[in-house]
Scaffold this active site. Structure first.
Site, PDB file in Angstrom:
ATOM      1  N   THR A 154      -2.109   1.918  -8.004  1.00 32.77           N
ATOM      2  CA  THR A 154      -3.286   2.503  -8.673  1.00 32.77           C
ATOM      3  C   THR A 154      -2.864   3.513  -9.730  1.00 32.77           C
ATOM      4  O   THR A 154      -3.405   3.533 -10.850  1.00 32.77           O
ATOM      5  CB  THR A 154      -4.197   3.166  -7.634  1.00 32.77           C
ATOM      6  OG1 THR A 154      -4.589   2.196  -6.661  1.00 32.77           O
ATOM      7  CG2 THR A 154      -5.435   3.740  -8.293  1.00 32.77           C
ATOM      8  N   SER A 168       0.832  -1.195   0.000  1.00 40.40           N
ATOM      9  CA  SER A 168       0.000   0.000   0.000  1.00 40.40           C
ATOM     10  C   SER A 168       0.872   1.251   0.000  1.00 40.40           C
ATOM     11  O   SER A 168       1.793   1.382   0.795  1.00 40.40           O
ATOM     12  CB  SER A 168      -0.901  -0.006   1.241  1.00 40.40           C
ATOM     13  OG  SER A 168      -1.697   1.146   1.275  1.00 40.40           O
ATOM     14  N   GLY A 169       0.579   2.177  -0.911  1.00 42.53           N
ATOM     15  CA  GLY A 169       1.349   3.408  -1.019  1.00 42.53           C
ATOM     16  C   GLY A 169       2.483   3.344  -2.007  1.00 42.53           C
ATOM     17  O   GLY A 169       3.208   4.317  -2.183  1.00 42.53           O
ATOM     18  N   ASN A 192      -0.860   5.410   2.914  1.00 44.62           N
ATOM     19  CA  ASN A 192      -1.277   5.909   1.599  1.00 44.62           C
ATOM     20  C   ASN A 192      -2.593   6.664   1.770  1.00 44.62           C
ATOM     21  O   ASN A 192      -3.515   6.173   2.413  1.00 44.62           O
ATOM     22  CB  ASN A 192      -1.457   4.727   0.630  1.00 44.62           C
ATOM     23  CG  ASN A 192      -1.759   5.183  -0.783  1.00 44.62           C
ATOM     24  OD1 ASN A 192      -1.759   6.381  -1.065  1.00 44.62           O
ATOM     25  ND2 ASN A 192      -2.013   4.247  -1.670  1.00 44.62           N
ATOM     26  N   GLY A 194      -0.162  -5.916  -2.359  1.00 45.68           N
ATOM     27  CA  GLY A 194       1.107  -6.618  -2.266  1.00 45.68           C
ATOM     28  C   GLY A 194       1.220  -7.385  -0.956  1.00 45.68           C
ATOM     29  O   GLY A 194       0.295  -7.418  -0.128  1.00 45.68           O
ATOM     30  N   SER A 208      -5.415   4.602  -0.709  1.00 45.90           N
ATOM     31  CA  SER A 208      -5.064   3.184  -0.750  1.00 45.90           C
ATOM     32  C   SER A 208      -6.239   2.351  -1.256  1.00 45.90           C
ATOM     33  O   SER A 208      -7.372   2.499  -0.793  1.00 45.90           O
ATOM     34  CB  SER A 208      -4.673   2.718   0.659  1.00 45.90           C
ATOM     35  OG  SER A 208      -4.433   1.335   0.673  1.00 45.90           O
ATOM     36  N   SER A 209      -5.977   1.479  -2.239  1.00 46.40           N
ATOM     37  CA  SER A 209      -7.010   0.565  -2.739  1.00 46.40           C
ATOM     38  C   SER A 209      -7.212  -0.524  -1.698  1.00 46.40           C
ATOM     39  O   SER A 209      -6.281  -1.264  -1.374  1.00 46.40           O
ATOM     40  CB  SER A 209      -6.583  -0.054  -4.074  1.00 46.40           C
ATOM     41  OG  SER A 209      -6.430   0.934  -5.048  1.00 46.40           O
ATOM     42  N   GLU A 240       1.878  -8.264   2.710  1.00 39.42           N
ATOM     43  CA  GLU A 240       1.700  -7.431   3.897  1.00 39.42           C
ATOM     44  C   GLU A 240       2.267  -8.134   5.123  1.00 39.42           C
ATOM     45  O   GLU A 240       1.915  -9.285   5.422  1.00 39.42           O
ATOM     46  CB  GLU A 240       0.217  -7.103   4.124  1.00 39.42           C
ATOM     47  CG  GLU A 240      -0.353  -6.195   3.044  1.00 39.42           C
ATOM     48  CD  GLU A 240      -1.769  -5.727   3.364  1.00 39.42           C
ATOM     49  OE1 GLU A 240      -2.371  -6.261   4.319  1.00 39.42           O
ATOM     50  OE2 GLU A 240      -2.257  -4.820   2.663  1.00 39.42           O
TER      51      GLU A 240
END
Length: 1078
Positions: free
Chosen positions: A112, A107-108, A157, A387, A160-161, A389
């Site tokens: 996206t 994330s970040g 992020n 990704g 973040s998605s 984690e």
């Protein structure tokens, strides 16, 4: 700007990690840092793109950049995401290969944004056209909608998605987009009810409260204050650089472009509002007779508003929060819910409501963007998924996310090896097996149908009796204790090992990216993901179309007693489908890395990047790529790049490119084991060999540059000398020309002076001779004339004396008249008929003639002036003349009307759409159209009416509606009354017994009284069928109103309303019009 022709030109660091020498984790990260510091955020590992998040805007995504990378070889320019997107698009269009682009990272890291850049590049390079542009716009605008409902602010992020997205973009045989299909994976629905500190709920909640209008919020029963909603965290409600109000407008516009109907958008917003209201419902315990506590709703206001939004009976939903019905075969058992269970049911309903809404939203977008044709389509898939984690506290969500990344890593290694092997076989190079870590054993540990962790979790969830997270962990310890990639406190103890970093309620898995510690708390509940059947049935009873679609299992007619599939089972099936889909496509990889946790530019944290490099398996990727030959290149560009290193190939090689490369490498004495010849490419085993070639090329380029500089400088000096020489010759020639011109000018001036003196002397001499000759001739003529006169006078003296008086008189009179006419010609007045000037007569005996000439001239110029008139202007002057005859010295208003032209149509009745119907009712041509005031006999006030005059009748109509109020044929009009004052009142007297006289005469007022009455008079006079309309001018006259006669009297005075005319009723028989004094 310098144009690069190769990846190796002017490299900052190493553009392709395969060429990194020496290869180690430290050198790998150092190379990334060096490129990051110079804003080079993209680096290759063969065909894989590493993308570093710069946390700032870079000018590398312009339209010029798109054109620069369009239809270029992958290694031809510096690393860029556009190069990968172009390679994938060209392979799809030209080679008819379905493509997929896998974007991974934590994330970040910029996943996206990377997917947006890929889609925007494909949209820019594919075809154009109205329908194609519409499809591209819908595909691009689906992103803002999904981001609003599926993205949230996290500590890592701001956008973040919180779901995985896979989009298949479908193209036709020309490469133009036809549509797309979106698949979503594992929305983080737990965020709806609870967010970690420093994070927010999904964007749409904040966008709705910030950007919706007051009317919309009132309809949704919402308030703009975030603090009034329990589901919204307050510590991060606002984010710097994020305008929720503007984002809401963007989302609304995107939904409209994608194809959402207005009622669908309203239904979606109602469900979002219902989720917020649901979070505000609180419960209190209430003791029952049997000693058990039962939950009750504290404040029913939020429950009531939520039920009104969704059209649910309040009592039905309230009971669903207090009781739970369990069905088993033919039996139903109803149990009460305590407060904790009620809160669990509320949160479960909120999560399911939002999750199902998001799934419906994705399906609805797919309906809009799906391809309309059924022909065979090419497909490019874009996978934007979470990704690997590793948090301090890892739970069920991290477990299945990491399972998905294990599968992606497995397919990545398999496809990379397969691609390498295919290229070696295609080029005729011997393939040797490559040693690498195969993570299939980890995937089997998780997904095995018999003793995999997910299978045991499902089995534990379905097992009757007491099921807890601890029983699940006990089962794992029993089945997986001997697995080399599984660790727990119990398995360690059984091996007489002590690990205090491993708590009792946790287990650890050795993933390909490292060890991850999972806390089993919540695994069973999150895997069950249960929603009580009472709540499903309550939702289905809602009078809301969208709610019924979201909860089909609540239909009493379709009760299914089977337990719904668990979350783990659904996700495993989705991942399996995704893997099968990816295996059918040619893969392209983008590995996203974030340089720091501060979301700031120019900061590179080595430890964080190292962690990501490890769990993304980038070093493993480089090793696989370098296991055989590290670098390969087609013969033509290779020869073109290095041909200057060999005299035989420089400057031009005329044979086949392969033979040229063989000659080149032989001349450079490169060891044979360092390279291999393929069918179309040269393969170089060690990066040192490539760098040796590059160094030789650099030295050769320096030598060539020195040679070019030497030749250029020599040419420049020679050119400068020749230019100086040519300039000297030109300057000398111009100077000689100038000196000769000056000398010539001086001689010429001297010659002219001498010539002028000689010519003057000759001219003066000739003039003297001519004057003398002329004087002689004049003397002779004078003498002769005198002599002849003397002779004539002597002979005719008697005759002259008898008739000389009469002849002299006639001659004198003739000369005087001639002089008079010539003088009159010079003093003629202008051609204007109103010019009354005329010169005075200089001779008394010509007075009569003088006046007659004045009259004739005036008649002649009047005729000339009249000949210039058009028929329309003649008619206007005739009306002006008639007005003069009628009103001059009779009506005080007349002088002010003389200078005003008679237009006739003042309301533009033929052009104004308001009066089209009225115009169509009038058969003849309208001679006059104006707004007049119809005077009411009751109070003397005026009502605006449209006054129309034609050749046959006059019409009065309502000004606002155009409705005809009265139509009077002109034969029914006997006379018109006006006053002598400066007012606009006039009365239309109708003939007794006429049909139109039933309502009596008409008393009207208008500022254009002179024009109206003149046109009435002229229209009546032009008709031979009716009598002349009589015009009466008097300050007192009688007007017939139905059966009564009323006297209208005009007086002079000062009315109250400024200087305007006023009309007042004095009694039933008298109307008094007060006119201001002049």
């Amino acid at each position: 700007m310098e144009v690069k022709t190769s990846l190796l030109d002017n490299m900052i660091g190493v553009g392709d990690m395969v060429l990194l020498e020496p290869l180690s984790e430290e050198s790998f990260i150092e190379n990334l840092k060096k490129r990051f510091d110079h804003n080079e955020i993209y680096t290759y590992i063969g065909s894989v793109v590493i993308s570093m998040n710069p946390y700032k805007s870079l000018s590398i995504y312009s339209a010029e950049k798109v054109e620069e990378y369009r239809n270029r070889n992958f290694y031809e320019l510096s690393p860029h995401i556009y190069a990968l997107a172009d390679e994938a698009y060209r392979s799809l269009r030209h080679q008819d290969k379905d493509q997929c682009i896998l974007i991974t990272g934590e994330s970040g890291a910029g996943k996206t944004e990377a997917s947006k850049f890929v889609m925007s590049y494909v949209a820019a390079v594919c075809g154009k056209g109205q329908e194609v542009n519409k499809v591209k716009e819908q595909l691009l605008q689906s992103n803002p909608v999904l981001e609003a409902f599926g993205n949230a602010k996290t500590v890592r992020n701001d956008n973040s998605s919180r779901f995985g997205k896979y989009m298949d973009i479908e193209f036709d045989f020309k490469g133009d987009p036809l549509g797309g299909v979106i698949s979503n994976y594992l929305l983080e629905k737990s965020r709806v009810v609870k967010q970690p500190r420093g994070e927010r709920n999904f964007h749409i909640f904040y966008q709705l409260l910030s950007g919706a209008s007051d009317d919309m919020l009132k309809k949704l029963k919402l308030d703009r204050d975030f603090s009034k909603y329990n589901y919204l965290s307050l510590d991060s409600a606002t984010v710097n650089g994020l305008d929720d109000a503007a984002s809401f407008r963007t989302v609304r516009n995107a939904m409209q472009i994608v194809g959402f109907m207005e009622d669908e958008v309203q239904s979606i917003l109602e469900l979002i509002a219902a989720v917020l209201k649901l979070g505000n419902i609180e419960f209190k315990p209430e003791s029952r007779v049997n000693g058990f506590d039962e939950s009750r709703v504290k404040d029913k206001n939020d429950l009531k508003e939520m039920c009104e939004l969704l059209g649910i009976e309040q009592s039905v939903l309230e009971r669903a929060f207090s009781f739970r019905t369990v069905e088993a075969k033919m039996e139903k058992v109803s149990t009460t819910l305590n407060v904790a269970q009620a809160y669990y049911a509320r949160d479960a309903l909120a999560k399911n409501l939002y999750s199902r809404l998001f799934t419906w939203l994705v399906n609805r977008i797919n309906e809009s963007i799906k391809a309309q044709t059924k022909t065979r389509k090419k497909v490019m898939g874009v996978l934007d998924i979470y990704g690997f984690e590793i948090f301090e506290d890892n739970s069920f969500e991290q477990f299945i996310i990491n399972y998905c990344n294990e599968k992606l890593q497995q397919i990545f290694i398999e496809l990379t090896l397969r691609e390498e092997q295919e290229e070696y076989i295609r080029e005729g190079i011997e393939w040797t097996n490559i040693e690498y870590f195969n993570n299939a054993i980890i995937c089997d540990l998780i997904e095995n149908n018999k003793n995999g962790i997910l299978a045991m979790l499902d089995e534990e969830c379905l097992r009757p009796g007491t099921v807890t997270d601890e029983t699940f962990l006990d089962k794992l310890n029993t089945v997986c204790a001997e697995h080399q990639h599984f660790e727990s406190r119990l398995s360690k103890n059984s091996k007489f090992l002590t690990d205090h970093s491993l708590p009792h309620n946790c287990f650890r898995i050795q993933h390909y990216a490292g060890k991850v510690l999972y806390r089993v708390e919540g695994f069973v509940d999150k895997n069950n993901d249960l929603l009580y059947r009472d709540l499903s049935q309550a939702m289905y009873k809602a009078n809301h179309n969208l709610i019924k679609l979201l909860f089909p299992e609540g239909n009493p007619a379709k009760v299914n007693l089977k337990r719904p599939p668990t979350a783990g089972f659904q996700f495993r099936a989705s991942v399996g489908t995704l893997m099968k889909n990816l295996l059918t496509k040619n893969p392209n990889y983008i590995r996203c890395i974030k340089p720091n946790d501060k979301k700031a530019a120019h900061i590179f944290t080595d430890s964080l990047v190292c962690h990501q490099v490890r769990y993304l398996g980038l070093m493993e990727n480089v090793r696989v790529r370098r296991a055989g030959y590290a670098f390969r290149q087609a013969y033509e560009p290779c020869l073109e790049r290095y041909k200057m290193l060999c005299k035989q190939t420089w400057p031009h090689w005329k044979g086949p490119a392969r033979e040229g490369v063989e000659v080149l490498l032989s001349d450079l004495q490169v060891p044979a084991e360092e390279f291999a010849y393929g069918r179309s490419k040269i393969f170089i085993r060690n990066p040192r060999t490539l760098f040796f070639l590059e160094e030789k090329r650099r030295q050769c380029l320096e030598d060539l540059a020195a040679l070019i500089q030497k030749i250029y400088r020599g040419w420049k000096c020679r050119t400068h000398f020749l230019l100086l020489k040519k300039s000297q010759v030109v300057v000398a020639a111009w100077y000689r020309r100038f000196a000769q011109q000056k000398k010539y000018q001086k001689i010429r001036c001297s010659a002219l002076v001498v010539q002028s003196f000689i010519r003057g002397w000759k001219a003066r001499k000739l003039l003297r001779e001519l004057k003398h000759k002329k004087r002689c001739e004049e003397a002779v003529t004078t003498i002769s004339a005198y002599w002849h006169g003397t002779q004539v006078r002597r002979e005719y003296r008697k005759f002259f004396r008898a008739n000389a008086g009469k002849k002299i008189y006639d001659f004198t009179i003739q000369r005087i008249i001639q002089k008079y006419y010539l003088g009159l010609k010079k003093t003629m007045p202008s051609m204007s008929p109103i010019d009354k000037s005329w010169s005075t007569c200089p001779y008394g005996f010509l007075d009569g003639t003088h006046q007659e000439l004045r009259r004739i001239f005036h008649l002649w110029r009047c005729k000339k002036y009249r000949s210039q008139f058009t028929e329309e202007k003649k008619a206007t002057y005739e009306e002006k003349l008639a007005a003069s005859e009628l009103f001059k010295d009779k009506k005080a208003l007349y002088p002010s009307s003389v200078s005003q032209p008679f237009k006739g149509d003042y309301v533009e009745i033929t052009k104004n759409p308001k009066y089209q119907k009225l115009n169509s009712l009038v058969e003849d041509k309208v001679l006059l159209a104006d707004v007049v005031s119809k005077i009411n006999r009751a109070n003397g006030k005026g009502t605006p009416r449209i006054f129309l005059l034609t050749k046959k009748c006059l019409v009065l109509a309502d000004q606002k509606t155009g409705q005809v109020k009265a139509s009077v044929p002109l034969p029914d009009l006997s006379s018109v009354f006006v006053s002598t004052q400066n007012d606009g009142f006039f009365a239309l007297k109708l003939r007794e017994g006429a049909t139109s006289a039933a309502k009596g005469d008409y008393l009207l007022s208008s500022d254009r009284l002179i024009e109206i009455i003149t046109k009435l008079y002229c229209t009546g006079a032009a008709s031979a069928e009716r009598n002349q309309i009589k015009i009466d001018i008097s300050d007192e006259f009688l007007v017939q109103f139905k059966q009564d006669k009323v006297c209208v009297k005009f007086i002079q005075g000062t009315p109250k309303n400024s200087n305007s005319v006023s009309c007042k009723r004095k009694n039933n028989r008298l109307l008094e019009v007060s006119v201001p004094s002049p």
